[in-house]
Write an enzyme that holds these catalytic residues in place. Structure first.
Site, PDB file in Angstrom:
ATOM      1  N   ARG A 129      -3.613  11.572  27.138  1.00  0.00           N
ATOM      2  CA  ARG A 129      -3.688  12.815  26.504  1.00  0.00           C
ATOM      3  C   ARG A 129      -2.447  13.474  26.605  1.00  0.00           C
ATOM      4  O   ARG A 129      -1.875  13.440  27.491  1.00  0.00           O
ATOM      5  CB  ARG A 129      -4.651  13.855  27.002  1.00  0.00           C
ATOM      6  CG  ARG A 129      -4.881  14.990  25.877  1.00  0.00           C
ATOM      7  CD  ARG A 129      -5.372  14.557  24.631  1.00  0.00           C
ATOM      8  NE  ARG A 129      -5.966  15.940  23.873  1.00  0.00           N
ATOM      9  CZ  ARG A 129      -6.323  16.096  22.755  1.00  0.00           C
ATOM     10  NH1 ARG A 129      -6.111  14.962  21.898  1.00  0.00           N
ATOM     11  NH2 ARG A 129      -6.665  17.050  22.278  1.00  0.00           N
ATOM     12  N   THR A 185      -7.053  10.144  13.291  1.00  0.00           N
ATOM     13  CA  THR A 185      -7.109   9.725  14.634  1.00  0.00           C
ATOM     14  C   THR A 185      -7.495   8.223  14.593  1.00  0.00           C
ATOM     15  O   THR A 185      -7.924   7.912  13.315  1.00  0.00           O
ATOM     16  CB  THR A 185      -8.319  10.480  15.600  1.00  0.00           C
ATOM     17  OG1 THR A 185      -7.445  11.646  15.969  1.00  0.00           O
ATOM     18  CG2 THR A 185      -8.578   9.762  17.073  1.00  0.00           C
ATOM     19  N   SER A 198      -9.906  17.797  23.455  1.00  0.00           N
ATOM     20  CA  SER A 198     -10.160  16.831  22.709  1.00  0.00           C
ATOM     21  C   SER A 198     -11.521  16.642  22.354  1.00  0.00           C
ATOM     22  O   SER A 198     -12.377  17.022  22.827  1.00  0.00           O
ATOM     23  CB  SER A 198      -9.598  15.582  23.050  1.00  0.00           C
ATOM     24  OG  SER A 198      -9.918  14.383  22.182  1.00  0.00           O
ATOM     25  N   GLY A 235     -12.064  11.467  13.570  1.00  0.00           N
ATOM     26  CA  GLY A 235     -12.573  12.427  12.799  1.00  0.00           C
ATOM     27  C   GLY A 235     -12.835  13.864  13.247  1.00  0.00           C
ATOM     28  O   GLY A 235     -13.723  14.585  12.949  1.00  0.00           O
ATOM     29  N   GLY A 236     -11.830  14.294  14.319  1.00  0.00           N
ATOM     30  CA  GLY A 236     -12.003  15.492  14.931  1.00  0.00           C
ATOM     31  C   GLY A 236     -13.190  15.809  15.630  1.00  0.00           C
ATOM     32  O   GLY A 236     -13.932  14.976  16.155  1.00  0.00           O
TER      33      GLY A 236
HETATM   34  N1  GLY Z   1      -6.754  15.449  17.952  1.00  0.00           N
HETATM   35  C1  GLY Z   1      -8.143  14.887  17.862  1.00  0.00           C
HETATM   36  C2  GLY Z   1      -8.783  15.175  19.046  1.00  0.00           C
HETATM   37  O1  GLY Z   1      -8.314  14.840  20.054  1.00  0.00           O
HETATM   38  O2  GLY Z   1     -10.104  15.187  19.182  1.00  0.00           O
END
Ligand code: GLY
Length: 575
Positions: free
Chosen positions: A99, A385, A456, A477-478
């Site tokens: 990350r 993503t 995340s 999809g966030g």
């Molecule tokens: N940026 C999307 C996530 O890490 O959930």
């Protein structure tokens, strides 16, 4: 012409054209030995070709990851970060956390104006939005530690694709018309040819990216500690960003223990913090395990209601408690305890939705006291993503979700290096208590701090039965990533549909705040939606979301069954 070019690239670069099992449609793709499923056919072919050439699942995953950075620049990346869940055939599992991190100069208030208000766009567009990238470190680490081939071997297809070009599909050409790409000259030049926009069928070559990939293949250290690191840091600072060469040199991947839970006799192996994905998924499943979900029927109002209520409660906990585990105490054991889930279940009315602002957390093992220390925050969580899944002939499996955050990230391209940089700083809570564009609430645990990793929702997941691999799951999809994985998993385990139907089936999503049930309305019957409204739900009808790129192992035959989401243009490629 398009076909000829495509065939040429395929032959030249990918050595994988010999009658692979291939498809994206109503049935899963069957293959005896190995499978790669990703959002892009060429990337899936790269991964499958690497395994045919003697590589294992990690070699294939690293090759696919670098290939996606070329062929799917909206989300595949060198300038972002992500997670790799790796399970060896013998059951040993690792969760590689690559990350992005906040730079050393980052501060909690860096996106606020003098009045303490969030400055719109500052954490999403441009140089200040960039977190220290982790993808290159993650792939290099995985390749070195678990791959059978060399880094140069697994990067060769990506280098060729960047140098020789890929033929753009309609969807890809359209995506590259994003008006924000025109804001940054290097991005405008590469992705929009200074205004002569790409059309479908055109060959998209990326010579700078090819050179960057070659340099990394020769000396991976250059990205973090060498000439490339200095070039990247200087470029970001010239644009007004705060990442230094030291930030890059200090970046480290973390080999974490995956989170484990159970659901109806299956083992769930998923993402630990700094992703909220695994904990929220397991908490929801624990709550739902107390109901006979199969008896309600897939996509019935009753099943959707109970699932949404479990989601509401788990997302409420997410908002309160989740953040970077290296800097805050995330009470994972309590949140994923089946006794806690049983107490939450008591609060669910079988006939009515619970208004989110009336939720009362059960007083369980100190969670209510801990919650009092946190202040909910609604922070931005863009939803672009990408996810891919790999299984090799030996039964090793890899599930990777990685991201630039928003589509094309910060829209900044590193000058002369040819790759886009993330806007992952936006996944932090910019200001506790302020709603974000997705209405997601998060706690102080996810405040910006130097060296912190933003929270995340990415949820690379595997499911096993009796110690044997059963499914490899994930999606972009966030916040909806978690519920997309949940929907897919329950479609197979509770509702007994095959993996392709499980991926393609209707999605629904509740995240506590805003207090609304998001539904793929085109997939649900109007009667069902009326019943949900009568129960008290405010429905938000949206189009499609997510992109499940998943694999299931047939327990009887051992076949790898690849399912690429029919909502998108991905492909399952196996042999
Ligand atoms: N940026 C999307 C996530 O890490 O959930």
């Amino acid at each position: 012409m398009v076909k000829r070019l495509h065939g040429y690239i395929c032959l030249l670069a990918l050595f994988t054209c010999a009658a692979p099992a291939l498809g994206a449609g109503f049935h899963p793709v069957h293959a005896k030995k190995a499978m790669v499923v990703s959002v892009h056919e060429v990337a899936s072919r790269v991964g499958a070709g690497i395994m045919k050439a003697g590589g294992n699942a990690v070699d294939a995953a690293v090759a696919t990851g670098f290939a996606l950075a070329v062929v799917h620049p909206a989300a595949g990346n060198l300038g972002g970060g992500g997670f790799m869940l790796f399970r060896k055939a013998n059951g040993e599992a690792h969760f590689l956390d690559f990350r992005e991190k906040a730079p050393e100069a980052a501060t909690a208030n860096m996106y606020l104006d003098a009045n303490g208000n969030v400055i719109p766009g500052m954490s999403t567009i441009g140089y200040k939005a960039i977190g220290v990238p982790g993808s290159v470190a993650g792939f290099v680490y995985a390749e070195k530690k678990w791959g059978k081939l060399t880094l140069a071997q697994v990067m060769a297809p990506a280098i060729r694709l960047a140098r020789d070009g890929v033929v753009l599909t309609h969807a890809e050409a359209q995506m590259m018309r994003d008006p924000l790409l025109a804001k940054f000259p290097e991005t405008y030049r590469i992705f929009q040819r200074n205004g002569k926009l790409y059309e479908q069928g055109e060959l998209f070559k990326q010579p700078e990216l090819a050179r960057t990939l070659e340099r990394i293949a020769k000396n991976p250290d250059t990205f973090y500690r060498g000439a490339m690191a200095r070039q990247l840091a200087a470029d970001i600072q010239r644009g007004g960003g705060i990442i230094t060469a030291k930030d890059l040199a200090d970046y480290k991947v973390v080999d974490r223990r995956p989170l484990r839970g159970t659901y109806r006799g299956y083992e769930i192996i998923s993402a630990p913090p700094p992703s909220s994905g695994g904990a929220v998924l397991i908490e929801i499943l624990n709550i739902l395990e107390g109901y006979d979900m199969a008896s309600f029927g897939r996509n019935s109002a009753e099943a959707i209601h109970l699932t949404a209520e479990a989601e509401r409660r788990a997302f409420y906990d997410r908002a309160e408690f989740m953040g970077d585990p290296d800097f805050s105490n995330v009470p994972i054991a309590q949140l994923t305890d089946k006794k806690y889930a049983a107490e939450w279940r008591e609060s669910i009315d079988p006939d009515h939705a619970t208004p989110s602002n009336e939720l009362k957390r059960p007083s369980f093992d100190g969670l209510d006291r801990l919650a009092a220390l946190h202040k909910p925050y609604i922070g931005p969580e863009p939803d672009h993503t990408t996810h891919y899944s790999v299984v090799d002939p030996e039964g090793n499996a890899v599930s990777v979700t990685y991201t630039l955050n928003d589509s094309f990230g910060s829209r900044v391209t590193a000058t002369g290096l040819g790759f886009l940089l993330n806007d992952e700083m936006d996944d932090f809570a910019s200001k506790p208590g302020v709603p974000n564009m997705y209405g997601l609430i998060q706690g102080k645990a996810n405040a910006i701090g130097p060296g912190h990793r933003p929270l995340s929702a990415m949820t690379p997941t595997m499911v096993t039965r009796d110690g044997k691999l059963y499914m490899v799951l994930g999606s972009p999809g966030g916040p909806t990533i978690i519920t997309t994985v949940l929907n897919t998993l329950m479609n197979v385990i509770d509702y007994r549909v095959d993996i392709q139907r499980a991926v393609d089936s209707a999605r629904f999503h509740h995240q506590w705040m805003p207090d609304e049930l998001r539904v793929e309305a085109w997939q649900l019957s109007p009667d069902t939606m009326k019943m949900l409204e009568k129960m008290g739900y405010k429905l938000r009808h949206t189009g499609s979301w997510g992109d499940g790129e998943c694999i299931m192992i047939d327990p009887k035959t051992g076949e790898r069954l690849g399912a690429s989401d029919s909502r998108n243009n991905g492909k399952a490629v196996g042999y």
